[in-house]
Motif scaffolding. Structure first.
Motif, PDB file in Angstrom:
ATOM      1  N   ARG A 369       0.827  -1.208   0.000  1.00  0.00           N
ATOM      2  CA  ARG A 369       0.000   0.000   0.000  1.00  0.00           C
ATOM      3  C   ARG A 369       0.865   1.263   0.000  1.00  0.00           C
ATOM      4  O   ARG A 369       0.616   2.195  -0.779  1.00  0.00           O
ATOM      5  CB  ARG A 369      -0.925  -0.002   1.228  1.00  0.00           C
ATOM      6  N   ILE A 370       1.858   1.293   0.843  1.00  0.00           N
ATOM      7  CA  ILE A 370       2.717   2.474   0.941  1.00  0.00           C
ATOM      8  C   ILE A 370       3.476   2.694  -0.367  1.00  0.00           C
ATOM      9  O   ILE A 370       3.629   3.826  -0.827  1.00  0.00           O
ATOM     10  CB  ILE A 370       3.698   2.326   2.119  1.00  0.00           C
ATOM     11  N   ALA A 371       3.960   1.607  -0.955  1.00  0.00           N
ATOM     12  CA  ALA A 371       4.676   1.736  -2.228  1.00  0.00           C
ATOM     13  C   ALA A 371       3.777   2.331  -3.295  1.00  0.00           C
ATOM     14  O   ALA A 371       4.221   3.129  -4.127  1.00  0.00           O
ATOM     15  CB  ALA A 371       5.199   0.377  -2.674  1.00  0.00           C
ATOM     16  N   SER A 372       2.496   1.967  -3.264  1.00  0.00           N
ATOM     17  CA  SER A 372       1.549   2.485  -4.255  1.00  0.00           C
ATOM     18  C   SER A 372       1.138   3.925  -3.964  1.00  0.00           C
ATOM     19  O   SER A 372       1.076   4.753  -4.862  1.00  0.00           O
ATOM     20  CB  SER A 372       0.307   1.583  -4.289  1.00  0.00           C
ATOM     21  N   GLU A 373       0.913   4.226  -2.668  1.00  0.00           N
ATOM     22  CA  GLU A 373       0.403   5.547  -2.304  1.00  0.00           C
ATOM     23  C   GLU A 373       1.480   6.625  -2.250  1.00  0.00           C
ATOM     24  O   GLU A 373       1.254   7.761  -2.668  1.00  0.00           O
ATOM     25  CB  GLU A 373      -0.289   5.470  -0.932  1.00  0.00           C
ATOM     26  N   LYS A 374       2.628   6.283  -1.723  1.00  0.00           N
ATOM     27  CA  LYS A 374       3.623   7.313  -1.434  1.00  0.00           C
ATOM     28  C   LYS A 374       4.855   7.284  -2.342  1.00  0.00           C
ATOM     29  O   LYS A 374       5.757   8.099  -2.173  1.00  0.00           O
ATOM     30  CB  LYS A 374       4.068   7.201   0.030  1.00  0.00           C
ATOM     31  N   MET A 375       4.862   6.342  -3.254  1.00  0.00           N
ATOM     32  CA  MET A 375       5.955   6.314  -4.225  1.00  0.00           C
ATOM     33  C   MET A 375       5.372   6.237  -5.628  1.00  0.00           C
ATOM     34  O   MET A 375       5.814   5.461  -6.482  1.00  0.00           O
ATOM     35  CB  MET A 375       6.904   5.136  -3.946  1.00  0.00           C
ATOM     36  N   THR A 378       7.476   6.582  -8.934  1.00  0.00           N
ATOM     37  CA  THR A 378       8.278   5.441  -9.391  1.00  0.00           C
ATOM     38  C   THR A 378       7.405   4.246  -9.783  1.00  0.00           C
ATOM     39  O   THR A 378       7.941   3.253 -10.278  1.00  0.00           O
ATOM     40  CB  THR A 378       9.244   4.973  -8.286  1.00  0.00           C
ATOM     41  N   LYS A 379       6.085   4.338  -9.584  1.00  0.00           N
ATOM     42  CA  LYS A 379       5.221   3.180  -9.850  1.00  0.00           C
ATOM     43  C   LYS A 379       5.269   2.712 -11.306  1.00  0.00           C
ATOM     44  O   LYS A 379       5.387   1.507 -11.556  1.00  0.00           O
ATOM     45  CB  LYS A 379       3.783   3.496  -9.453  1.00  0.00           C
ATOM     46  N   PRO A 380       5.184   3.615 -12.290  1.00  0.00           N
ATOM     47  CA  PRO A 380       5.260   3.125 -13.681  1.00  0.00           C
ATOM     48  C   PRO A 380       6.569   2.388 -13.961  1.00  0.00           C
ATOM     49  O   PRO A 380       6.575   1.375 -14.663  1.00  0.00           O
ATOM     50  CB  PRO A 380       5.158   4.414 -14.508  1.00  0.00           C
ATOM     51  N   MET A 381       7.654   2.872 -13.390  1.00  0.00           N
ATOM     52  CA  MET A 381       8.940   2.222 -13.608  1.00  0.00           C
ATOM     53  C   MET A 381       8.980   0.861 -12.921  1.00  0.00           C
ATOM     54  O   MET A 381       9.474  -0.119 -13.479  1.00  0.00           O
ATOM     55  CB  MET A 381      10.061   3.118 -13.086  1.00  0.00           C
ATOM     56  N   ARG A 382       8.457   0.818 -11.688  1.00  0.00           N
ATOM     57  CA  ARG A 382       8.462  -0.449 -10.967  1.00  0.00           C
ATOM     58  C   ARG A 382       7.554  -1.469 -11.643  1.00  0.00           C
ATOM     59  O   ARG A 382       7.875  -2.659 -11.694  1.00  0.00           O
ATOM     60  CB  ARG A 382       8.045  -0.222  -9.509  1.00  0.00           C
ATOM     61  N   ASP A 383       6.427  -1.008 -12.163  1.00  0.00           N
ATOM     62  CA  ASP A 383       5.536  -1.910 -12.894  1.00  0.00           C
ATOM     63  C   ASP A 383       6.212  -2.457 -14.138  1.00  0.00           C
ATOM     64  O   ASP A 383       6.029  -3.628 -14.508  1.00  0.00           O
ATOM     65  CB  ASP A 383       4.247  -1.176 -13.280  1.00  0.00           C
TER      66      ASP A 383
END
Length: 472
Positions: A369-375, A378-383
């Motif tokens: 949740r935190i990775a999705s909400e507060k980062m 960087t989400k498109p890169m991590r995906d």
């Protein structure tokens, strides 16, 4: 403001090539691998009692997690490479030798004539330096800076074994490649660094309009000799991609000149984006490969990742102590994709959230949740990394994993000549696609091929061998 200057304390050297060389004898002795790990490890202070401190203080304390550094095998490897560069680079530049005096004279003549630094007869450097290329956030710069901190940066010599020897020794100098990739900006940063170290005024001297780029380059070479610069580290080398046409080639050729004429090893640090420059410059690639070329990819989810996670897990500031489990390790890997920078910040943010909300606890779901909400940035890169598709990762070149072909055909000195450009095939077998995907997840080319071969051997339906259209 000048840095701390150390008075030279000489040691007796064991190697014949190093003996009676004041520049080497003034350095600390070589570190054993085990000692190197201990020296590179950074452990901020921690007390379990701090978990009972007021929430406002505990939110401040989470910043300690960012300061932690857990060295891995590749850090020790780079340590050895840097140490060899410094010592063997100085082996060719003994200030008591006639060649050294000839180099000083050549530097002076070049400064007066403005024609550039010439080769000194009888001088043949044998140490070239190397390059460290890896994705952003993997710890390249942090590791190199930690290693450099173990060497006294400025050493003052006055007398060596009864011989008057008045000079300074700058064992290392690290500068960043300017955002626009200009050579003039690189030279000015070099002058400013020396000014900060030695209290000189080179930056002021060469900031006037009369100071041409050619004279700045000559001065930079001459000062490397006169101040006995051990190694020159150029960080953010990928910024050369933003330079005007022809500038990257000129910058790289200048580094080659530094190596060939005065023997200062050059270490370049950058992201995969730098491959687009270096792969077209075989001469520079050869110089950059003097000690081998470390390629830093994302960490695989193996024992090294577990060791790293356990190191940061010690630093907990929630009132409830959260145990480290395989599930936590895998959740953190899924969101950070093997990048220590991302893992550290996700772990820090999830604790801050737990403290602020009053929950004083967190779970695997909270990490996601935190990775999705507060980062979110960087989400498109991590995906893209999670998908493991090369076509997606090319949109984020600074975090894209290296492919075997990028290194073997375009950069390594193992290739005697430049490989001709080959258009990627429009069709690919499922086997090849699977290998690329596994490499995107952190496996080496050999490991990925072996894994896919085993999977094919066990495939009874034969569907894995069916050709598919590669998305390129």
């Amino acid at each position: 403001m000048t840095t701390m200057i150390h008075d030279a304390v000489y040691r007796d050297e064991l190697l014949d090539e190093f003996r009676y060389n004041p520049l080497i004898e003034a350095l600390p002795p070589p570190f054993e691998p085990g000692d190197a790990i201990a020296k590179l490890m950074i452990r901020p202070p921690y007390s379990d009692a701090e978990r009972n401190a007021p929430s406002s203080y505990r939110q401040l304390l989470t910043q300690r997690i960012v300061r932690l550094h857990q060295p891995m095998e590749r850090e020790v490897d780079v340590f050895g490479r840097i140490d060899r560069c410094i010592r063997w680079g100085y082996a060719d530049r003994n200030p008591l030798s006639q060649v050294y005096a000839a180099q000083l004279a050549a530097g002076y003549n070049a400064s007066v004539s403005g024609k550039g630094l010439n080769y000194v007869r009888g001088y043949h450097p044998h140490t070239y330096g190397f390059s460290i290329l890896g994705i952003s956030g993997i710890g390249k710069s942090t590791t190199v800076e930690s290693i450099l901190s173990l060497y006294p940066q400025v050493i003052r010599h006055t007398t060596y074994r009864g011989i008057p020897l008045v000079m300074h020794q700058v064992s290392w100098l690290k500068i960043d490649c300017s955002c626009d990739g200009s050579l003039k900006g690189l030279c000015m940063d070099f002058f400013r660094e020396l000014d900060d170290l030695l209290g000189t005024s080179y930056s002021e001297q060469y900031s006037s309009r009369r100071a041409t780029l050619d004279r700045m380059m000559i001065a930079m070479s001459r000062l490397c000799v006169s101040h006995n610069v051990g190694i020159l580290i150029i960080d953010e080398i990928q910024n050369l991609c933003s330079a005007q046409k022809g500038v990257p080639e000129r910058v790289l050729n200048f580094f080659v000149t530094l190596v060939n004429t005065i023997g200062v090893p050059v270490i370049m640090i950058g992201t995969p984006k730098a491959l687009s420059i270096l792969r077209n410059e075989f001469q520079q690639a050869k110089r950059g490969s003097g000690q081998g070329d470390p390629l830093w990819e994302r960490m695989p989810n193996d024992i090294s990742w577990e060791l790293f996670c356990r190191a940061i897990w010690t630093y907990q500031y929630t009132k409830e102590r959260i145990p480290f489990t395989p599930g936590m390790k895998n959740a953190l890997y899924e969101e950070a994709q093997g990048i220590p920078f991302l893992a550290v910040h996700i772990y820090k943010l999830v604790q801050e959230d737990a403290i602020l909300s009053g929950a004083e606890s967190f779970s695997e779901k909270d990490l996601h949740r935190i990775a999705s909400e507060k980062m979110g940035l960087t989400k498109p890169m991590r995906d893209a990394m999670k998908a493991g598709k090369e076509v997606d990762l090319k949109q984020y070149i600074d975090i894209a994993p290296f492919s075997f072909g990028d290194y073997k055909d375009n950069y390594s000195i193992a290739a005697e000549t430049k490989s001709p450009a080959v258009s990627p095939p429009k069709e690919s077998t499922a086997q090849e696609a699977a290998i690329v995907t596994l490499m995107g997840l952190g496996l080496s080319h050999e490991a990925a091929r072996s894994f896919v071969s085993m999977a094919l051997a066990e495939d009874k339906s034969g569907c894995l061998a069916a050709p598919v259209i590669a998305q390129r």
